[in-house]
Design an enzyme around this catalytic site. Structure first.
Site, PDB file in Angstrom:
ATOM      1  N   ASP A  96       0.858  -1.181   0.000  1.00  0.00           N
ATOM      2  CA  ASP A  96       0.000   0.000   0.000  1.00  0.00           C
ATOM      3  C   ASP A  96       0.894   1.232   0.000  1.00  0.00           C
ATOM      4  O   ASP A  96       1.552   1.533   1.004  1.00  0.00           O
ATOM      5  CB  ASP A  96      -0.894  -0.034   1.249  1.00  0.00           C
ATOM      6  CG  ASP A  96      -1.938   1.075   1.262  1.00  0.00           C
ATOM      7  OD1 ASP A  96      -1.727   2.105   0.592  1.00  0.00           O
ATOM      8  OD2 ASP A  96      -2.952   0.918   1.973  1.00  0.00           O
ATOM      9  N   HIS A  97       0.897   1.945  -1.121  1.00  0.00           N
ATOM     10  CA  HIS A  97       1.830   3.055  -1.278  1.00  0.00           C
ATOM     11  C   HIS A  97       1.459   4.267  -0.423  1.00  0.00           C
ATOM     12  O   HIS A  97       2.247   5.216  -0.287  1.00  0.00           O
ATOM     13  CB  HIS A  97       1.896   3.469  -2.756  1.00  0.00           C
ATOM     14  CG  HIS A  97       3.196   4.110  -3.146  1.00  0.00           C
ATOM     15  ND1 HIS A  97       4.212   4.382  -2.255  1.00  0.00           N
ATOM     16  CD2 HIS A  97       3.644   4.548  -4.345  1.00  0.00           C
ATOM     17  CE1 HIS A  97       5.222   4.942  -2.885  1.00  0.00           C
ATOM     18  NE2 HIS A  97       4.905   5.069  -4.158  1.00  0.00           N
ATOM     19  N   ARG A  98       0.267   4.260   0.178  1.00  0.00           N
ATOM     20  CA  ARG A  98      -0.095   5.349   1.084  1.00  0.00           C
ATOM     21  C   ARG A  98       0.722   5.294   2.370  1.00  0.00           C
ATOM     22  O   ARG A  98       0.980   6.326   2.996  1.00  0.00           O
ATOM     23  CB  ARG A  98      -1.591   5.266   1.440  1.00  0.00           C
ATOM     24  CG  ARG A  98      -2.539   5.458   0.261  1.00  0.00           C
ATOM     25  CD  ARG A  98      -3.974   5.208   0.694  1.00  0.00           C
ATOM     26  NE  ARG A  98      -4.151   3.855   1.208  1.00  0.00           N
ATOM     27  CZ  ARG A  98      -5.285   3.409   1.766  1.00  0.00           C
ATOM     28  NH1 ARG A  98      -6.328   4.229   1.880  1.00  0.00           N
ATOM     29  NH2 ARG A  98      -5.374   2.169   2.198  1.00  0.00           N
TER      30      ARG A  98
ATOM     31  N   ILE B  32       3.588   2.814   2.723  1.00  0.00           N
ATOM     32  CA  ILE B  32       4.932   2.277   2.493  1.00  0.00           C
ATOM     33  C   ILE B  32       5.551   2.940   1.260  1.00  0.00           C
ATOM     34  O   ILE B  32       4.936   2.963   0.179  1.00  0.00           O
ATOM     35  CB  ILE B  32       4.868   0.751   2.304  1.00  0.00           C
ATOM     36  CG1 ILE B  32       4.344   0.107   3.590  1.00  0.00           C
ATOM     37  CG2 ILE B  32       6.226   0.192   1.926  1.00  0.00           C
ATOM     38  CD1 ILE B  32       3.981  -1.346   3.438  1.00  0.00           C
TER      39      ILE B  32
END
Length: 420
Positions: free
Chosen positions: A391-393, A395
């Site tokens: 989850d790029h939000r 990590i």
């Protein structure tokens, strides 16, 4: 007395009967399973709320049923006459002993139920694993009202009571699917209904894709020594009745890596603008079954050795293929693992299982020439490709790269892994 189907859980409005566990004339006791239903990704049992003799069974295997629908008629045994006993069958959980009986939980929002007389005892609707967790956390199950099927107490209920977390927020409503064209204009077609597992997969994958902006990072590890170690101890494991697979080593390596990178073991609470760090490591393992993909959860992976993990993995995977998992056994994961190495492929992008924030995908290991500086030559090595979707939000890319390098380092040091 008509026995009606209880509430099946949040957003579950129907289920399919896959097993009728009683027949006319059987005597049943409170808490004894009556039906097996397919709902979402599990086959769950409907327990009896009261005892008696089965007068009539109102449903059959294959029927679609809904909460509140009558499915059985019970009558009291006249004059204390004994009815034929129900035959014991193999089930995921046995009814709890009467020593732990308590008043049946009322619906979640209902006012407190009055205390029953000492003679009116009922079973605590909780699996053995849930009872064990409650003992460890000091939670009194008699004071809980379960939110699971038929009021069963779930792991989430126990952890919430212990102050270790709240229920995940409900998913946002999905956009309506566009209407399909009329395929019969171009040729013959055939249709078949989705199974319960496939319906659940559609829901969970759509929710994950809508909720999580995902990125996948690819890497690989030299597992030559690790495979040699696995083969060395494989026979010893077989003598004890289970197979020692690479997945067991992966589970242990992941637990060590998650301890070093706790952000990957967390969840994102967007509404509260908080990161929820979990002080336990439960890993969901994707299992390919004839009914579809199921993801049972191996709990407290960081506290178990590789051999114990291998044994537990084999047992829970077999029960997944036999559809004998309880809903609780597929809940509470903090991270997921999907190993397709036994089938093939060089890489893939697994989808994060929200509200988790990462998942590891493993592909088939291959012999490759790697440069050995000491020998100043290329040498054949067994290399395992893997991919981390996150989850790029929460990590960042650099975090993902460091996570993968740390994991690869553990896999490339089998002695350190075995001693961990």
């Amino acid at each position: 007395m008509e026995v009606k189907l209880p509430e099946l859980g949040d957003n579950v409005t129907q289920a399919t009967v896959v097993g009728v566990l009683v027949k006319e004339g059987d005597r049943v006791e409170p808490g004894q399973p009556l039906l097996e239903l397919e709902t979402d990704k599990a086959v769950v049992e409907v327990p009896a709320e009261a005892g008696g003799v089965v007068k009539r069974v109102l449903v059959k295997v294959g029927d679609e049923v809904r909460p509140g629908q009558p499915f059985l008629e019970l009558a009291e045994a006249e004059g204390g006459a004994e009815a034929p006993p129900l035959k014991a069958e193999e089930r995921p959980e046995a009814p709890a002993p009467k020593a732990e009986e308590a008043p049946r939980p009322a619906p979640k929002e209902a006012p407190p139920a009055p205390q029953e007389a000492p003679s009116e005892r009922r079973l605590i609707p909780a699996a053995p694993s849930i009872r064990r967790l409650a003992r460890e956390l000091g939670v009194d199950l008699t004071r809980l009202r379960g939110t699971g099927l038929a009021g069963r107490i779930t792991e989430e209920d126990v952890r919430r009571a212990a102050g270790l977390g709240e229920a995940a927020p409900a998913a946002l409503p999905a956009a309506p699917a566009p209407r399909l064209p009329d395929f019969t204009k171009w040729g013959p077609v055939r249709r078949e209904p989705m199974s319960g597992v496939r319906k659940a997969t559609v829901r969970s994958m759509s929710q994950a894709w809508a909720q999580v902006p995902m990125v996948t990072h690819f890497d690989e590890a030299d597992v030559t020594e690790l495979e040699a170690l696995r083969k060395q101890y494989a026979k010893k494991a077989e003598e004890k009745g289970f197979r020692l697979t690479l997945t067991a080593f992966l589970l242990k390596a992941l637990a060590l890596t998650l301890k070093a990178f706790p952000k990957f073991n967390a969840s994102l609470d967007v509404e509260a603008q908080e990161i929820v760090y979990k002080d336990y490591i439960h890993i969901g393992v994707a299992v390919d079954t004839p009914h579809g993909l199921l993801v049972p959860v191996i709990r407290d992976v960081d506290r178990k050795g590789v051999l114990r993990l291998a044994e537990e993995l084999q047992e829970i995977s077999q029960r997944a293929r036999e559809r004998k998992l309880s809903p609780e056994e597929m809940q509470g994961a903090t991270f997921s693992l999907s190993n397709l190495g036994g089938i093939g492929g060089t890489g893939f992008t697994p989808i994060v299982n929200w509200p988790e924030v990462a998942i590891l995908g493993v592909s088939r290991s291959q012999m490759k020439p790697l440069w050995d500086p000491g020998k100043e030559a290329f040498v054949p090595r067994l290399v395992m490709p893997f991919s981390l979707t996150y989850d790029h939000r929460l990590i960042d890319g650099a975090d993902a790269a460091r996570f993968c390098r740390h994991l690869a380092g553990i896999l490339e040091d089998p002695l350190g892994l075995a001693l961990a």
